[in-house]
Design a protein around this motif. Structure first.
Motif, PDB file in Angstrom:
ATOM      1  N   GLY A 196       0.814  -1.212   0.000  1.00  0.00           N
ATOM      2  CA  GLY A 196       0.000   0.000   0.000  1.00  0.00           C
ATOM      3  C   GLY A 196       0.845   1.259   0.000  1.00  0.00           C
ATOM      4  N   ALA A 197       1.887   1.285   0.835  1.00  0.00           N
ATOM      5  CA  ALA A 197       2.770   2.453   0.890  1.00  0.00           C
ATOM      6  C   ALA A 197       3.538   2.616  -0.416  1.00  0.00           C
ATOM      7  CB  ALA A 197       3.743   2.307   2.063  1.00  0.00           C
ATOM      8  N   PHE A 198       4.048   1.528  -0.946  1.00  0.00           N
ATOM      9  CA  PHE A 198       4.832   1.525  -2.178  1.00  0.00           C
ATOM     10  C   PHE A 198       4.010   2.078  -3.340  1.00  0.00           C
ATOM     11  CE2 PHE A 198       6.583  -0.809  -5.878  1.00  0.00           C
ATOM     12  CZ  PHE A 198       7.902  -0.415  -5.801  1.00  0.00           C
ATOM     13  N   GLN A 199       2.779   1.559  -3.479  1.00  0.00           N
ATOM     14  CA  GLN A 199       1.946   1.964  -4.597  1.00  0.00           C
ATOM     15  C   GLN A 199       1.507   3.420  -4.479  1.00  0.00           C
ATOM     16  OE1 GLN A 199       1.049  -0.712  -7.248  1.00  0.00           O
ATOM     17  NE2 GLN A 199       1.474   1.359  -7.937  1.00  0.00           N
ATOM     18  N   THR A 200       1.135   3.842  -3.278  1.00  0.00           N
ATOM     19  CA  THR A 200       0.714   5.229  -3.061  1.00  0.00           C
ATOM     20  C   THR A 200       1.874   6.199  -3.305  1.00  0.00           C
ATOM     21  OG1 THR A 200      -0.856   4.444  -1.398  1.00  0.00           O
ATOM     22  CG2 THR A 200      -0.385   6.800  -1.423  1.00  0.00           C
ATOM     23  N   PHE A 201       3.067   5.794  -2.907  1.00  0.00           N
ATOM     24  CA  PHE A 201       4.269   6.611  -3.123  1.00  0.00           C
ATOM     25  C   PHE A 201       4.454   6.932  -4.608  1.00  0.00           C
ATOM     26  CE2 PHE A 201       8.799   6.273  -4.331  1.00  0.00           C
ATOM     27  CZ  PHE A 201       9.263   7.475  -3.803  1.00  0.00           C
ATOM     28  N   PHE A 202       4.254   5.942  -5.469  1.00  0.00           N
ATOM     29  CA  PHE A 202       4.413   6.165  -6.905  1.00  0.00           C
ATOM     30  C   PHE A 202       3.336   7.106  -7.447  1.00  0.00           C
ATOM     31  CE2 PHE A 202       7.303   2.528  -6.921  1.00  0.00           C
ATOM     32  CZ  PHE A 202       8.235   2.931  -7.860  1.00  0.00           C
ATOM     33  N   PHE A 203       2.120   6.979  -6.946  1.00  0.00           N
ATOM     34  CA  PHE A 203       1.076   7.891  -7.400  1.00  0.00           C
ATOM     35  C   PHE A 203       1.387   9.324  -6.960  1.00  0.00           C
ATOM     36  CE2 PHE A 203      -1.507   4.151  -8.290  1.00  0.00           C
ATOM     37  CZ  PHE A 203      -2.232   4.567  -9.398  1.00  0.00           C
ATOM     38  N   GLN A 204       1.942   9.473  -5.769  1.00  0.00           N
ATOM     39  CA  GLN A 204       2.319  10.812  -5.309  1.00  0.00           C
ATOM     40  C   GLN A 204       3.412  11.420  -6.183  1.00  0.00           C
ATOM     41  OE1 GLN A 204       3.312   9.916  -1.202  1.00  0.00           O
ATOM     42  NE2 GLN A 204       1.353  10.720  -0.463  1.00  0.00           N
ATOM     43  N   GLN A 205       4.225  10.542  -6.791  1.00  0.00           N
ATOM     44  CA  GLN A 205       5.314  11.020  -7.665  1.00  0.00           C
ATOM     45  C   GLN A 205       4.881  11.046  -9.134  1.00  0.00           C
ATOM     46  OE1 GLN A 205       7.959  12.217  -6.137  1.00  0.00           O
ATOM     47  NE2 GLN A 205       7.040  11.516  -4.195  1.00  0.00           N
ATOM     48  N   HIS A 206       3.557  10.928  -9.376  1.00  0.00           N
ATOM     49  CA  HIS A 206       2.984  10.987 -10.727  1.00  0.00           C
ATOM     50  C   HIS A 206       3.517   9.870 -11.629  1.00  0.00           C
ATOM     51  CE1 HIS A 206       1.484  14.873  -9.408  1.00  0.00           C
ATOM     52  NE2 HIS A 206       2.725  15.246  -9.129  1.00  0.00           N
ATOM     53  N   ALA A 207       3.775   8.729 -11.044  1.00  0.00           N
ATOM     54  CA  ALA A 207       4.214   7.567 -11.827  1.00  0.00           C
ATOM     55  C   ALA A 207       3.344   6.358 -11.493  1.00  0.00           C
ATOM     56  CB  ALA A 207       5.683   7.260 -11.543  1.00  0.00           C
ATOM     57  N   GLY A 208       2.092   6.637 -11.119  1.00  0.00           N
ATOM     58  CA  GLY A 208       1.205   5.573 -10.646  1.00  0.00           C
ATOM     59  C   GLY A 208       0.858   4.549 -11.698  1.00  0.00           C
ATOM     60  N   LEU A 209       0.490   4.998 -12.903  1.00  0.00           N
ATOM     61  CA  LEU A 209       0.089   4.059 -13.955  1.00  0.00           C
ATOM     62  C   LEU A 209       1.238   3.155 -14.349  1.00  0.00           C
ATOM     63  CD1 LEU A 209      -1.985   3.019 -15.954  1.00  0.00           C
ATOM     64  CD2 LEU A 209      -1.269   4.822 -17.550  1.00  0.00           C
ATOM     65  N   GLU A 210       2.419   3.731 -14.529  1.00  0.00           N
ATOM     66  CA  GLU A 210       3.579   2.920 -14.904  1.00  0.00           C
ATOM     67  C   GLU A 210       3.912   1.901 -13.818  1.00  0.00           C
ATOM     68  OE1 GLU A 210       6.581   1.183 -16.840  1.00  0.00           O
ATOM     69  OE2 GLU A 210       5.116   2.589 -17.658  1.00  0.00           O
ATOM     70  N   SER A 211       3.761   2.311 -12.559  1.00  0.00           N
ATOM     71  CA  SER A 211       4.043   1.374 -11.468  1.00  0.00           C
ATOM     72  C   SER A 211       3.039   0.234 -11.458  1.00  0.00           C
ATOM     73  CB  SER A 211       4.031   2.110 -10.125  1.00  0.00           C
ATOM     74  OG  SER A 211       2.727   2.498  -9.758  1.00  0.00           O
ATOM     75  N   LEU A 212       1.778   0.534 -11.723  1.00  0.00           N
ATOM     76  CA  LEU A 212       0.747  -0.514 -11.762  1.00  0.00           C
ATOM     77  C   LEU A 212       1.055  -1.532 -12.855  1.00  0.00           C
ATOM     78  CD1 LEU A 212      -2.573   1.516 -11.310  1.00  0.00           C
ATOM     79  CD2 LEU A 212      -1.558  -0.069  -9.665  1.00  0.00           C
ATOM     80  N   LEU A 213       1.391  -1.040 -14.049  1.00  0.00           N
ATOM     81  CA  LEU A 213       1.639  -1.933 -15.184  1.00  0.00           C
ATOM     82  C   LEU A 213       2.899  -2.763 -15.006  1.00  0.00           C
ATOM     83  CD1 LEU A 213       0.694   0.460 -18.118  1.00  0.00           C
ATOM     84  CD2 LEU A 213      -0.619  -1.498 -17.275  1.00  0.00           C
ATOM     85  N   ALA A 214       3.867  -2.227 -14.290  1.00  0.00           N
ATOM     86  CA  ALA A 214       5.123  -2.963 -14.088  1.00  0.00           C
ATOM     87  C   ALA A 214       5.030  -3.906 -12.886  1.00  0.00           C
ATOM     88  CB  ALA A 214       6.279  -1.984 -13.911  1.00  0.00           C
ATOM     89  N   ILE A 215       4.620  -3.377 -11.750  1.00  0.00           N
ATOM     90  CA  ILE A 215       4.631  -4.163 -10.509  1.00  0.00           C
ATOM     91  C   ILE A 215       3.646  -5.321 -10.559  1.00  0.00           C
ATOM     92  CG2 ILE A 215       4.165  -4.074  -8.028  1.00  0.00           C
ATOM     93  CD1 ILE A 215       5.105  -1.096  -8.185  1.00  0.00           C
ATOM     94  N   TRP A 216       2.443  -5.040 -11.054  1.00  0.00           N
ATOM     95  CA  TRP A 216       1.419  -6.089 -11.019  1.00  0.00           C
ATOM     96  C   TRP A 216       1.527  -7.065 -12.169  1.00  0.00           C
ATOM     97  CZ3 TRP A 216      -0.845  -7.025  -6.642  1.00  0.00           C
ATOM     98  CH2 TRP A 216      -0.865  -5.992  -5.690  1.00  0.00           C
ATOM     99  N   LEU A 217       2.501  -6.833 -13.048  1.00  0.00           N
ATOM    100  CA  LEU A 217       2.765  -7.814 -14.091  1.00  0.00           C
ATOM    101  C   LEU A 217       3.155  -9.146 -13.448  1.00  0.00           C
ATOM    102  CD1 LEU A 217       2.786  -7.542 -17.246  1.00  0.00           C
ATOM    103  CD2 LEU A 217       5.262  -7.476 -17.095  1.00  0.00           C
ATOM    104  N   HIS A 218       3.990  -9.059 -12.420  1.00  0.00           N
ATOM    105  CA  HIS A 218       4.345 -10.263 -11.658  1.00  0.00           C
ATOM    106  C   HIS A 218       3.634 -10.304 -10.302  1.00  0.00           C
ATOM    107  CE1 HIS A 218       7.209  -7.134 -10.304  1.00  0.00           C
ATOM    108  NE2 HIS A 218       7.052  -7.683  -9.123  1.00  0.00           N
TER     109      HIS A 218
END
Length: 321
Positions: A196-218
């Motif tokens: 939860g912290a990891f994913q929210t951190f990326f959204f705060q840095q305006h990289a949320g979509l890219e993090s979702l597509l990369a992290i949840w791939l695996h």
């Protein structure tokens, strides 16, 4: 016949059958076979007239125990390797559906805690992930490569390291259940808050979509297996903490066998998740539609294998080998 009358009429016989199970090593094989015939007859009647009753679950457990005793020395065919994953594991999952639900709810709540904590305090990810990892990620985001951490190192070496670590975590989750499931819950709590912290951190840095597509791939398979092995740990703990109508020692052994099957059954999925993380996640240039489609396919598989298939097999009257 009313359920109460059915129970009152047959309960003394069932208690005797419990004793037969407890002393199986001293029993004549013919007595075990007769006991199995008796209990399956009652189970068939109970399934027909009281399909959602606890007495049906109780009789099914007795029948399974007797079946295992009768056939534990039977030579298995090669097809058992296939039915282990296509039938046995889904049915064990169905028997453990409450533990699976508890594990999933705990994980979901902890993810929410991680999200809310990060929204309230932007320094929270540093507490969970460490200053080094956060600073490295911020540097990667500034360079326009938020997921660059997955592109470094040998994919083969990464694969073996990831698979070994994830299998180790699975067994830790399972074995921790012997301590009433408390430590199993703590492992789930930490990982849920971290996600939860990891994913929210990326959204705060305006990289949320890219993090979702990369992290949840695996992560779709990886996190699903963590929830499932959490259920295995809870099954182990519940076996001796809540034995129900069984002797505590027998209930503990059954919980341990059930949990171990769940852990072993998830190893191929853990290996696939490790392969995806090592060899595929690093290709962040891949089209978003392709990555999103793969994530949806993984989600569909998880729902099918751990939710739909167990329920379908059980209601079709399929029993464990």
């Amino acid at each position: 016949m009313k359920e109460a009358s059915f129970i009152r009429q047959n309960f003394p016989k069932w208690k005797e059958l419990e004793k037969v199970i407890e002393t199986a090593e001293k029993q004549d094989p013919g007595r075990l076979a007769d006991a199995y015939t008796e209990i399956t007859t009652d189970l068939s009647f109970s399934r027909s007239h009281y399909p959602h009753s606890r007495i049906t679950v109780y009789l099914n457990n007795l029948a399974s125990a007797l079946h295992n005793l009768l056939y534990k020395n039977k030579k298995e065919s090669v097809s058992r390797i296939v039915t282990f994953w296509t039938r046995e594991i889904p049915l064990v999952i169905y028997r453990s559906r409450r533990e699976l639900l508890y594990s999933f709810l705990l994980f979901a709540v902890c993810v929410g805690i991680g999200c809310l904590s990060t929204l309230k305090d932007e320094t929270f990810p540093r507490l969970i992930l460490g200053d080094g990892y956060v600073d490295m990620t911020l540097h990667n985001i500034e360079r326009g490569e938020p997921m660059a951490v997955y592109a470094h190192g040998s994919p083969v070496q990464m694969f073996f390291m990831i698979v070994f670590n994830n299998i180790r975590v699975s067994f830790v989750l399972f074995v921790s259940g012997i301590l009433t499931g408390f430590f199993t819950g703590m492992v789930i709590l930490y990982n849920g808050v971290m996600i939860g912290a990891f994913q929210t951190f990326f959204f705060q840095q305006h990289a949320g979509l890219e993090s979702l597509l990369a992290i949840w791939l695996h992560g779709t398979l990886e996190m699903s297996e963590m929830v499932v092995t959490g259920a295995a740990g809870f099954a182990l703990g519940n076996g001796w903490l809540f034995p129900g109508t069984y002797p505590r020692g027998y209930a503990f052994r059954e919980g341990a066998k059930r949990g171990l099957k769940i852990v072993i059954g998830g190893i191929p999925i853990t290996v696939v998740a490790g392969f995806v993380e090592s060899f595929l996640t690093r290709h962040t240039w891949a089209p978003d539609v392709m990555r999103g489609g793969f994530i949806v396919a993984c989600m569909a598989f998880v729902v099918y294998y751990y939710v739909y298939l167990p329920k379908r097999l059980y209601h079709n009257g399929i029993s464990e080998p």
